[in-house]
Structure formats: C-alpha cells, structure tokens
Design a protein around this motif. Structure first.
Motif, PDB file in Angstrom:
ATOM      1  N   ILE A  63     -53.223  26.062-131.382  1.00 50.07           N
ATOM      2  CA  ILE A  63     -53.878  27.314-131.013  1.00 50.07           C
ATOM      3  C   ILE A  63     -55.385  27.093-131.030  1.00 50.07           C
ATOM      4  N   GLY A  64     -56.102  28.068-130.430  1.00 54.07           N
ATOM      5  CA  GLY A  64     -57.564  28.046-130.463  1.00 54.07           C
ATOM      6  C   GLY A  64     -58.135  26.893-129.661  1.00 54.07           C
ATOM      7  N   LYS A  65     -59.192  26.304-130.182  1.00 55.73           N
ATOM      8  CA  LYS A  65     -59.841  25.182-129.501  1.00 55.73           C
ATOM      9  C   LYS A  65     -58.930  23.964-129.407  1.00 55.73           C
ATOM     10  N   ASN A  66     -57.996  23.855-130.328  1.00 58.43           N
ATOM     11  CA  ASN A  66     -57.075  22.717-130.268  1.00 58.43           C
ATOM     12  C   ASN A  66     -56.102  22.818-129.100  1.00 58.43           C
ATOM     13  N   ILE A  73     -55.549  12.254-110.687  1.00 57.92           N
ATOM     14  CA  ILE A  73     -55.716  10.810-110.931  1.00 57.92           C
ATOM     15  C   ILE A  73     -55.132   9.978-109.801  1.00 57.92           C
ATOM     16  N   GLY A  74     -54.480  10.592-108.842  1.00 55.89           N
ATOM     17  CA  GLY A  74     -53.910   9.809-107.761  1.00 55.89           C
ATOM     18  C   GLY A  74     -53.355  10.694-106.666  1.00 55.89           C
ATOM     19  N   GLY A  75     -52.875  10.027-105.589  1.00 56.75           N
ATOM     20  CA  GLY A  75     -52.310  10.743-104.457  1.00 56.75           C
ATOM     21  C   GLY A  75     -53.192  10.672-103.239  1.00 56.75           C
ATOM     22  N   ASP A  76     -52.645  11.074-102.084  1.00 55.60           N
ATOM     23  CA  ASP A  76     -53.389  11.015-100.829  1.00 55.60           C
ATOM     24  C   ASP A  76     -54.239  12.255-100.586  1.00 55.60           C
ATOM     25  N   GLY A  77     -54.267  13.197-101.543  1.00 55.83           N
ATOM     26  CA  GLY A  77     -55.075  14.401-101.374  1.00 55.83           C
ATOM     27  C   GLY A  77     -56.200  14.531-102.377  1.00 55.83           C
ATOM     28  N   MET A  78     -56.633  13.397-102.922  1.00 51.02           N
ATOM     29  CA  MET A  78     -57.698  13.464-103.926  1.00 51.02           C
ATOM     30  C   MET A  78     -58.995  14.007-103.336  1.00 51.02           C
ATOM     31  N   ASP A  79     -59.274  13.697-102.052  1.00 49.50           N
ATOM     32  CA  ASP A  79     -60.511  14.175-101.434  1.00 49.50           C
ATOM     33  C   ASP A  79     -60.378  15.572-100.851  1.00 49.50           C
ATOM     34  N   MET A  80     -59.147  16.040-100.693  1.00 49.83           N
ATOM     35  CA  MET A  80     -58.941  17.335-100.048  1.00 49.83           C
ATOM     36  C   MET A  80     -58.816  18.481-101.044  1.00 49.83           C
ATOM     37  N   PHE A  81     -58.465  18.157-102.294  1.00 57.26           N
ATOM     38  CA  PHE A  81     -58.226  19.201-103.288  1.00 57.26           C
ATOM     39  C   PHE A  81     -58.939  18.860-104.593  1.00 57.26           C
ATOM     40  N   ASN A  82     -59.083  19.893-105.411  1.00 57.75           N
ATOM     41  CA  ASN A  82     -59.681  19.747-106.737  1.00 57.75           C
ATOM     42  C   ASN A  82     -58.894  20.634-107.696  1.00 57.75           C
ATOM     43  N   ILE A  83     -58.985  20.330-108.980  1.00 58.73           N
ATOM     44  CA  ILE A  83     -58.265  21.102-109.990  1.00 58.73           C
ATOM     45  C   ILE A  83     -59.196  21.385-111.158  1.00 58.73           C
ATOM     46  N   SER A  84     -59.099  22.580-111.707  1.00 58.99           N
ATOM     47  CA  SER A  84     -59.919  22.997-112.853  1.00 58.99           C
ATOM     48  C   SER A  84     -59.080  23.893-113.741  1.00 58.99           C
ATOM     49  N   ALA A  85     -59.507  24.042-114.990  1.00 62.26           N
ATOM     50  CA  ALA A  85     -58.773  24.835-115.979  1.00 62.26           C
ATOM     51  C   ALA A  85     -59.300  26.262-116.018  1.00 62.26           C
ATOM     52  N   ASP A  86     -58.393  27.217-116.056  1.00 65.74           N
ATOM     53  CA  ASP A  86     -58.743  28.618-116.256  1.00 65.74           C
ATOM     54  C   ASP A  86     -59.004  28.829-117.748  1.00 65.74           C
ATOM     55  N   LYS A  87     -60.214  29.267-118.095  1.00 59.93           N
ATOM     56  CA  LYS A  87     -60.588  29.390-119.506  1.00 59.93           C
ATOM     57  C   LYS A  87     -59.777  30.449-120.233  1.00 59.93           C
ATOM     58  N   ASP A  88     -59.252  31.420-119.525  1.00 59.52           N
ATOM     59  CA  ASP A  88     -58.499  32.485-120.176  1.00 59.52           C
ATOM     60  C   ASP A  88     -57.039  32.111-120.394  1.00 59.52           C
ATOM     61  N   THR A  89     -56.409  31.547-119.388  1.00 57.26           N
ATOM     62  CA  THR A  89     -54.974  31.247-119.487  1.00 57.26           C
ATOM     63  C   THR A  89     -54.684  29.773-119.722  1.00 57.26           C
TER      64      THR A  89
END
Length: 805
Positions: A295-298, A306-322
């Motif tokens: 829980i929490g910060k942990n 880290i791989g795949g043919d769509g590394m330049d076409m897409f990006n991924i980020s974390a939602d800070k709330d969920t």
C-alpha cells in the motif's frame, strides 16, 4: 497492638538514653562539688527533661469501630493527683486527633489515608487545671502514617497505540507502557511493580521491569498482508508480583506498517486493444491493470514499453490515482500502411527495497493493438504551398497547382475549391479537377505584395470529408511606376545673386522595389532648356541640385519661375516623370536672407491647398455670424423694459436676510394673508400704509375688482366635508382677478406661483395675529360640536364672564 508496642519501644529507648545522660551529668557535679568546696564556688544543678518522645506511628485505613489508639503522653509533672491537664494543638487537633486531658492518651477519631496526607505535626503541653498555668514548655511531635497496599497500579493511558514494520526481527521495540502506584515506594513492596502480558502471545512480549513491548516472532511470521492489526493486554502488578498484590491493565493496539516486500503483477498476460486511424497523437488507446499487495508509496508503479513493433507509435504512463498503465498514441496511425501493432510492456515499483525484493522484481505482459479503418479526408502532399506571379501577369495565367489524394483504399476522386473567406476580392481561382491555381483579376504589388488563400480538397463521393491547405502567393515587382519628387519643393532666389549658385537640392522616390536598389537620374526638361534661367546638376546619389544661370533677377519683371525637372529611373522598362520646382524672386540682404517677396508670389504660392482655402472661408463665415448675433443682442438691450428688472419675478431671485421682529413687529410680512385667502385682498395696501388696517381707497380697483369688506373677512366654521378645496379655488381666483385688474401688470403672459398650503384645520388659528381688530363679543359655542378633544377648549371659551367671578 503493633502501634502500642512500637510506642512502648520508643519510650524505653528514650528513657535509656536519658538515664545515660543523667549518670554522666551526676558524676560531674560530684567532682565539681569537691572543687567547689575547695574553691568555695557555686554548686550546679541539672534540670530534668519533661518530654520523652518526638514521633508516633499510625497505620492507615483503620477499619475498627473505636477510636484508633496512637500512644500515651506522660509528663514528669503528672503525679496522678488529677492536677495536671494535657492540652493538644496543631494539625487536626480536636478533629482528627484527640487527647485524654487526664492521662494523656492520644487517639485518632477517623480512618486516615496516607496517599492524602502522609504525616501530621502536633504540639502538646501540660497545664495546671486550677490555675491554668503551664507546667512545662510546649513540645512538638509528629504522627506518621504507615502505608498499606491499598492502591492498585494505574497506567498513564487506558489505550495505547503503537506500530512496527512488518517482517521485523525478534526483539524489535514497539512501544513502552508505564504504570504508577500511589502507595509508598520507600516502605515495603506496595509500589514495586512487575509488568506481564496477558493477551498477545505469541506475537509480542513485555519487559517485566521497564514495560517495553517487543516482537516475539521472526520476520516470516509478522506479515502485514496476512494480519495487520493486533490487540495486546498488558498487566502491572505490585508487591513485586507476589501473591496478594494488586493489578492494573491496559490495552495496546499494535499495527504492522507496510514495507515493499511484494512486486506488482499484471492481471492478464495479453491485453487486446483497437484504435481508429483517426486518433490524434496524445489520444489514449486503453488501460492495463497491475496489482500490488503493498500500500501507499510501496504500491506506486512505473510502466514502460520494452519491445514490439509499436515502440515509436505508442507510449505508456502510469495514472497517479489508479496506478493503471495508460497507453497513448504518440504518432499518427495509418490503416493503409499498418493494421496492427504488438507491444511488450513492463511494470515495477518506483521504490524498491533490496532487503525483501531483488532489483529484478518486475512483471511483463503483451499488448496487441488493431488499427481500424476510417473514412479519412483528402491528404495534400504538402503542408503549405508558395507560389509567385508577376504583377503584370494577364488574367487566367496559372500560378501553380496543388495536389491531394484520398488516403483510403477506395481512392475516391478529389475536387478542389478556394475558401472565399480568404479571397474576398476573388483574385484567384482553382481548377476543380487538377488543382491548378490561376488569376481572375490583375494584381498590383504596390497595393498588396502577398496574398494568403486557403484551398479546400473534398472527396467527390463524400463531400463531408474535406481538408484545407494554405497557399501563399507572392506578387513579383515590375518597373511600372515612374519616380517622383520626394515632396513638393518650393524655394526662392535673391534678385542679386551669382551664376551657378545652388538654391535647392531635390530627391525622388519610387513605389517599385528593384532588386538592385533605386537609381535616379535628374535633368532639365527639354521645353525649358533654352530659355531657362536655372539648370539642374545630378549629384549621382539619387539627388540633384538646382543652380542659377544668371547673376540677377527682377521680381518686378517676373516674380515666380517654374522649373521642370525630369526624373528617370534605371530599370527596364525605363520610367520617367517631370516634377516642377517653384522658385520665387525675393529681395535679400547682403547675407542672402530673404527680406521681401512680391504679393503676387505669395498669392501664387502652391503651398495653399484647396482644403486650406475652404477652412479659411468657413472661419470667415463663422466670424460674420458672430458679429451679426452680437449686433442683434445689442439692439435688443437698448429697448425699454416693460417692468423694472428688480420687480421682474421671472428671472430675478431677491434674497432678504431678515429674521423678523417677532410678534410685536407689525411692519413685517403677515403670513395670515396666505392662511386666509378671503382676507388677502382686503389686507393689501400701498407701502406707506399699515398692513393691519383694511384699505378704504376705492379708486385703486374697479367696481368688479373691489376688495371685500371687513365683515366678510370673518370666517365661519365649516365642516370638513363641505370645505373640500373651495378655499384654494377662491385664493387662486382672487389672485387672477387682482392681476387682471392691476394697471401696473406687464402686457404679456406671466406665471405667478403661490406657495399656499391651505387654511389649516377647521378650528382655524387660535392666535390673535390673524384676528381682526374688533372688540365685539364672539360666539365660541360651536367648539362643543367638534367632539371630545375640544371639550376642554369649549368649556374655557364658551363660559360667561360671570363664571370666572
């Protein structure tokens, strides 16, 4: 019994010590006696102590029904004959402690608590019952209370709260509890405490002496994800934990705090998504979910591709709330070029704890994204177009072309059009089939050098699908403007000068913009070459000087000369124009400064424009109108006024700074004229008469305008319902008649305003100021008809004179 025994023991010890002291002191006098006999000195005598105690002991919390015996006070002066009386004073004397005045027995009257008060200080003495005289000096003693174990241990808090990290080692300190005992810690074991744990085994233990709670199990057994909260009961027992001791308990709530001992895990190994090719960069495609038991910060996560043919076409980020991973489009999608993409994604905690998880504690999953085909608008092969055209291009000339295609597989035909909001003058047009841009009207670079239009490409089969592209059209310059003077030049020449004298320097401007810059040539016009009195010298820097060709000029012969100057540019095709320089002949001093020029030269000056002449004409007309208006007003003032200005109430305000003379001022204005409109005309008189005398001059008014008699001025009471506004109408009619019959009234209509507020109440005024000067008897019996409010007044004024005798 124990108290009596202790008292007797202390008394015996005191007698023993006193006996020792007496023996030593008796030996000394004997030896001193012999010395005294020899030296014939005085004999010393010892005074025996009368009090033989200093403290008593008493057990607390006595539960007997009788008074608690403390001890006995004995004086040497008490011989048992009943003459001695014991007297007690001090703390609690007479209330808590009492003494038998005959034999000195000391008792406590009630149960005492050592925790409230540990000792009492008392004083005792003996007096003669008959005389009241003290037989011995007053002596102080102390009564101390012996403690018993009558208080149980108490903790400083009823409930304690503590925490300890999960997976802690055995013996890790959690919290310390503290208990206190109100019993005497210096006497016995009543206040000696021992801690023990009665609930909380086998997870925690407590130090019996300090009360420190510690973990009792190892790291593998203290896992927050299995059990987070514990309730421990700690017991404190006095008498050093022996049987019969009193106990006190407290509750300790212990929580295990989280450590990062669990890695995140994806809920699925493969995540399928679909995205239309119309998605713009930055549009989210989908979300992936990973779980973490911490829980929490942990539990904060970091996602990456880290791989795949769509590394330049897409990006991924974390939602800070969920803490979900959001997959976002980073580049435009094209279904016709690629229909699907595969991504290898990874998740791990942002804060790693190497004690519980190795650095490689991470999880991976696969994301498959399918691109969906949508009907896209036409796509131009360029983001913008730049075209050039000469300003003398003929109408219909093509400037260039634009090209757009339908990116869909259907390859729908495209038609072109111009957004007329960007071409309001309709200077250009585009061919709907091939996209060629051509002229509709001629252009002028000097008016507008750049034109920005927008061309629309629309699908033929689906007109709703369209796109725009900006087209920038630059108009190229050609030499189509002749140079002209930079300004209107006007100068003068002195009558006496010298040949070759420069009188003016001129320059030129050109609306064209040649690529190599301007180059101007100046020369004298051919029509004025032979008979000209001036010449032009080209300076070679786009300026020229105007020089004289004679040594003298006469302003009487010719006062103004017009010098034509030809200005030619150096471009192709060559353009030229003729500018005229005005030269006036003036009289000058020796230094060449102008002194006088002819009137003809001044009037013929081209510097006075048409606008200036119109402005001068308007000013003259306005001045003429002002003079006419002033003359008319002056004539009107010379006419005799109809009335004196001081008496003209229409436009004069007269201020009277007069406060009046009070009731005795008979010459002041009579306000009764406004209160009694029927008597107003009768009270008017000329300024040399008294205001309180009715005028008798019948020559002042005509017959129909004559003032009413004095008898008519006496107003009889009327009822409110019959009065209405009759008095106001009579007042106004009277004033109208006065103005109509006044021979001094002005022969024009005038407005007279009367601030008349009415005649007041039906009782009229009780003051004598408005009364007529008559001594006749008046009838006041009508006052009794006005109601109960006027009954007192009716009794005063309606009574006969004999009633007051």
């Amino acid at each position: 019994m124990r108290t009596i025994f202790l008292g007797v023991l202390v008394l015996c010890l005191a007698l023993y010590l006193d006996a020792l002291a007496l023996v030593g002191q008796q030996a000394e006098p004997r030896s001193a006696k012999g010395t005294a006999a020899e030296n014939r000195g005085p004999r010393l005598k010892r005074v025996r102590r009368g009090w033989m105690w200093n403290q008593f002991f008493l057990q607390e919390e006595y539960t007997g029904s009788d008074y608690q015996y403390i001890g006995k006070l004995q004086s040497d002066q008490d011989h048992g004959n009943g003459v001695v009386k014991y007297v007690l004073s001090g703390e609690g004397a007479g209330t808590i402690f009492v003494i038998d005045e005959n034999n000195g027995d000391l008792h406590a009257t009630r149960r005492l608590d050592r925790e409230e008060k540990a000792f009492y200080i008392l004083k005792a003495t003996v007096v003669n019952k008959r005389t009241g005289q003290k037989l011995e000096p007053e002596t102080e003693f102390t009564v101390k209370l012996h403690d018993i174990n009558d208080n149980e241990p108490t903790f400083s808090k009823e409930v304690y709260s503590g925490s300890v990290p999960e997976r802690s080692d055995i013996g890790t300190s959690v919290i310390q509890v503290t208990a206190t005992d109100a019993d005497d810690s210096m006497y016995g074991s009543s206040a000696k405490l021992v801690y023990s744990i009665s609930q909380g085994h086998p997870y925690f233990s407590v130090d019996p002496n300090t009360g420190v709670i510690r973990t009792a199990l190892g790291p593998g057994d203290m896992d927050r994800e299995q059990r987070e909260h514990y309730q421990v009961v700690i017991e404190a027992k006095d008498m050093a934990g022996q049987r019969g001791g009193l106990t006190g308990t407290t509750v300790v709530n212990i929580s295990l705090t989280d450590v990062n001992d669990n890695p995140p895990r994806f809920t699925h190994s493969i995540y399928p998504f679909s995205a239309p090719e119309s998605y713009k960069p930055g549009t989210p495609v989908g979300r992936v979910k990973a779980t973490d038991r911490d829980i929490g910060k942990n539990a904060e996560m970091h996602y990456s591709i880290i791989g795949g043919d769509g590394m330049d076409m897409f990006n991924i980020s974390a939602d800070k709330d969920t803490q979900e991973g959001v997959i976002i489009v980073s580049k435009p999608l094209d279904y016709e070029r690629k229909q699907s993409y595969t991504l290898e994604i990874q998740v791990q905690n942002t804060q790693l704890d190497p004690r519980f998880m190795p650095l490689g504690s991470k999880d991976m999953a696969t994301v498959r994204i399918s691109v969906e085909d949508v009907d896209e608008p036409p796509l131009f092969n360029k983001g913008h177009y730049v075209m050039e055209v000469k300003e003398d291009a003929a109408v219909g000339v093509a400037l260039g072309s634009v090209s757009a295609i339908d990116p869909d597989r259907a390859r729908s035909p495209v038609k072109y059009s111009i957004d007329r909001r960007t071409d309001m003058d309709r200077l250009f047009n585009v061919h709907p089939g091939n996209g060629s841009v051509f002229l509709l009207r001629s252009l002028d670079r000097e008016e507008t050098a750049w034109h920005n239009v927008s061309i629309i490409a629309t699908e033929f089969n689906n007109p709703r699908q369209s796109s725009h592209v900006p087209v920038h059209i630059r108009v190229l310059d050609i030499n189509d403007n002749a140079p002209t003077f930079a300004t209107t030049y006007e100068t003068f020449v002195c009558e006496r000068t010298k040949a070759g004298q420069r009188i003016q320097t001129v320059s030129a401007v050109d609306a064209d913009e040649p690529s190599m810059g301007h180059k101007f040539f100046f020369s004298l016009a051919p029509e004025g070459t032979y008979k000209s009195n001036f010449t032009v010298r080209d300076n070679g820097d786009n300026t020229a000087g105007i020089l004289t060709r004679r040594a003298s000029y006469s302003r009487l012969h010719q006062s103004v000369y017009l010098v034509p100057v030809v200005i030619t540019d150096g471009e192709y095709p060559m353009q030229s124009s003729t500018g005229t320089l005005t030269v006036r002949v003036c009289t000058c001093d020796r230094e060449g400064n102008m002194e006088l020029c002819s009137a003809e030269a001044l009037s013929s000056s081209p510097g006075l424009s048409t606008g200036a002449l119109i402005a001068i004409l308007l000013c003259a007309i306005i001045l003429l109108m002002i003079v006419v208006l002033f003359t008319a007003l002056k004539r009107q003032r010379k006419q005799e006024p109809l009335i004196i200005s001081k008496e003209d109430v229409r436009d004069n305000v007269v201020s009277y700074n007069d406060e009046g003379g009070g009731e005795e001022d008979t010459q002041a204005f009579d306000i009764g004229a406004l209160r009694h409109p029927d008597a107003a005309a009768a009270l008017e008189e000329v300024s040399n008469q008294r205001r309180d005398i009715i005028p008798t001059d019948t020559l002042l008014y005509p017959a129909h305008c004559r003032a009413p008699t004095a008898a008519s001025l006496i107003m009889t009471p009327v009822s409110v319902s019959s009065r209405d506004n009759q008095d106001v109408r009579e007042f106004i009619n009277q004033r109208v008649m006065d103005n109509d019959c006044n021979p001094t009234a002005p022969p024009y209509d005038s407005l007279a305003t009367y601030a008349y507020e009415g005649s007041g109440s039906v009782a009229e005024s009780l003051s004598s100021l408005g009364s007529v000067s008559s001594e006749a008897e008046q009838d006041y019996h009508y006052l009794s008809d006005w109601g109960p409010r006027f009954r007192k007044l009716a009794d005063l004024y309606g009574a006969e004179d004999s009633d007051f005798c």
